[in-house]
Scaffold this motif. Structure first.
Motif, PDB file in Angstrom:
ATOM      1  N   GLY A  96       0.738  -1.151   0.081  1.00 56.54           N
ATOM      2  CA  GLY A  96      -0.001   0.032   0.093  1.00 56.54           C
ATOM      3  C   GLY A  96       0.956   1.118   0.056  1.00 56.54           C
ATOM      4  O   GLY A  96       2.062   1.011  -0.056  1.00 56.54           O
ATOM      5  N   ALA A  97       0.205   2.308   0.098  1.00 51.56           N
ATOM      6  CA  ALA A  97       0.883   3.727   0.292  1.00 51.56           C
ATOM      7  C   ALA A  97       0.877   4.420   1.477  1.00 51.56           C
ATOM      8  O   ALA A  97      -0.025   4.589   1.935  1.00 51.56           O
ATOM      9  CB  ALA A  97       0.190   4.747  -0.833  1.00 51.56           C
ATOM     10  N   ASP A  98       1.975   4.616   2.115  1.00 50.64           N
ATOM     11  CA  ASP A  98       2.231   5.359   3.125  1.00 50.64           C
ATOM     12  C   ASP A  98       2.210   6.889   2.842  1.00 50.64           C
ATOM     13  O   ASP A  98       1.933   7.336   1.874  1.00 50.64           O
ATOM     14  CB  ASP A  98       3.410   4.957   3.755  1.00 50.64           C
ATOM     15  N   LYS A  99       2.428   7.616   3.962  1.00 50.18           N
ATOM     16  CA  LYS A  99       2.531   9.232   3.787  1.00 50.18           C
ATOM     17  C   LYS A  99       3.666   9.586   3.380  1.00 50.18           C
ATOM     18  O   LYS A  99       3.947  10.825   3.210  1.00 50.18           O
ATOM     19  CB  LYS A  99       2.274  10.040   5.239  1.00 50.18           C
ATOM     20  N   GLY A 100       4.847   8.717   3.374  1.00 47.97           N
ATOM     21  CA  GLY A 100       6.160   9.256   3.156  1.00 47.97           C
ATOM     22  C   GLY A 100       6.824   7.676   2.853  1.00 47.97           C
ATOM     23  O   GLY A 100       6.336   6.687   2.458  1.00 47.97           O
ATOM     24  N   ARG A 101       8.171   7.979   2.584  1.00 45.98           N
ATOM     25  CA  ARG A 101       8.920   7.012   2.031  1.00 45.98           C
ATOM     26  C   ARG A 101       9.937   6.404   3.274  1.00 45.98           C
ATOM     27  O   ARG A 101      10.925   7.047   3.779  1.00 45.98           O
ATOM     28  CB  ARG A 101       9.935   7.230   1.018  1.00 45.98           C
TER      29      ARG A 101
END
Length: 285
Positions: A96-101
């Motif tokens: 999935g996609a987080d708020k940062g890396r």
């Protein structure tokens, strides 16, 4: 006409299908995938592919966003929406996609699930009759090839090398032995009429078509040996072929520019392809 894709619960035109640039599949190759064949509008050997999907997910501690039964329902709906009769359906799950890396697993985010289809004539592919050439390349992949990871750069480089050489597949070599094709399992037929294919392990992906074909070959009273073999041994074989979900059984007529046998598809490969197609049609769902 634009085909329909599935993205996280929605069916959308393929040209509108999008995921976040922060998706971990894009950032870290933190995801897995599967490809199933479709013939006569039905899924081929799909239960085997979904079992492998579940295993791959478990090996990287990735929870599937939907149960396998629901995933198959989505596959079938996507096939129906695209009126797909023959081709493949691609499925990918990422963390999935987080708020940062950041490298560690993020908490509290939704996994990404995408699917799309591609039409092709699986039965009447010209290369099934003519056979393909293969080249050998070093196996540059990571140590857990049994996981169907989206990290495919080594396979991309191998496929490009094959394309540049006018070949249809690259056979990857490690410690002098063939592991597998860049997107296929590899078989040879010895002069004693023994089918040889590499044994399963972390070094190769456990191919679903390979597994089915081994069983079908044994039912035909063909002897199968699962062991390592070299390019040199392959070049002395009577026949060679590859298997995967889209090619079924694909004869290989040369390696690195050197003919295998008489340089034409052999009778065993041709017969096993016929047997596999019969199996596919009789078990499709």
């Amino acid at each position: 006409m634009d085909s329909i894709a599935y993205v996280n619960g929605s069916f959308v035109p393929l040209s509108d299908a999008k995921v976040s640039i922060l998706d971990r599949g894009f950032m870290f190759a933190d995801g897995i995938y599967e490809v199933s064949a479709v013939l006569d509008g039905k899924l081929i050997d799909n239960a085997s592919h979904l079992r492998r999907l579940k295993r791959s997910a478990a090996e990287i501690s990735l929870e599937l966003p939907q149960p396998l039964e629901r995933i198959e329902q989505i596959q079938k709906e996507l096939i129906a929406r695209n009126k797909l009769k023959s081709g493949i359906i691609y499925l990918q799950v990422t963390r999935g996609a987080d708020k940062g890396r950041d490298f560690p697993f993020p908490q509290g985010i939704r996994q990404t699930l995408i699917m799309f289809t591609a039409a092709s004539d699986l039965i009447n592919a010209p290369s099934a009759k003519s056979g393909i050439a293969a080249i050998s390349v070093p196996d540059l992949r990571w140590a857990r090839r049994d996981i169907k990871s989206v990290a495919l750069l080594a396979q991309v480089l191998a496929k490009q090398a094959a394309a540049s050489a006018g070949a249809g597949e690259a056979w990857m070599v490690e410690d002098g032995m063939i592991t597998e094709g860049a997107s296929s399992s590899v078989f040879i037929l010895t002069h004693d009429d023994v089918l040889v294919t590499r044994q399963n392990g972390n070094e190769i992906l456990p191919g679903c078509t390979r597994q089915a074909l081994v069983r079908l070959a044994e039912e035909q009273r063909l002897r199968v040996e699962e062991r390592t073999f070299s390019v040199a041994e392959a070049l002395t074989a009577k026949e060679a072929f590859i298997t995967n979900c889209a090619a079924f059984v694909q004869p290989v007529v040369s390696i690195d520019g050197k003919s295998i046998g008489d340089g034409r598809p052999g009778p065993i490969a041709r017969r096993l392809r016929e047997i596999y197609v019969d199996f596919a049609r009789s078990t499709a769902v």
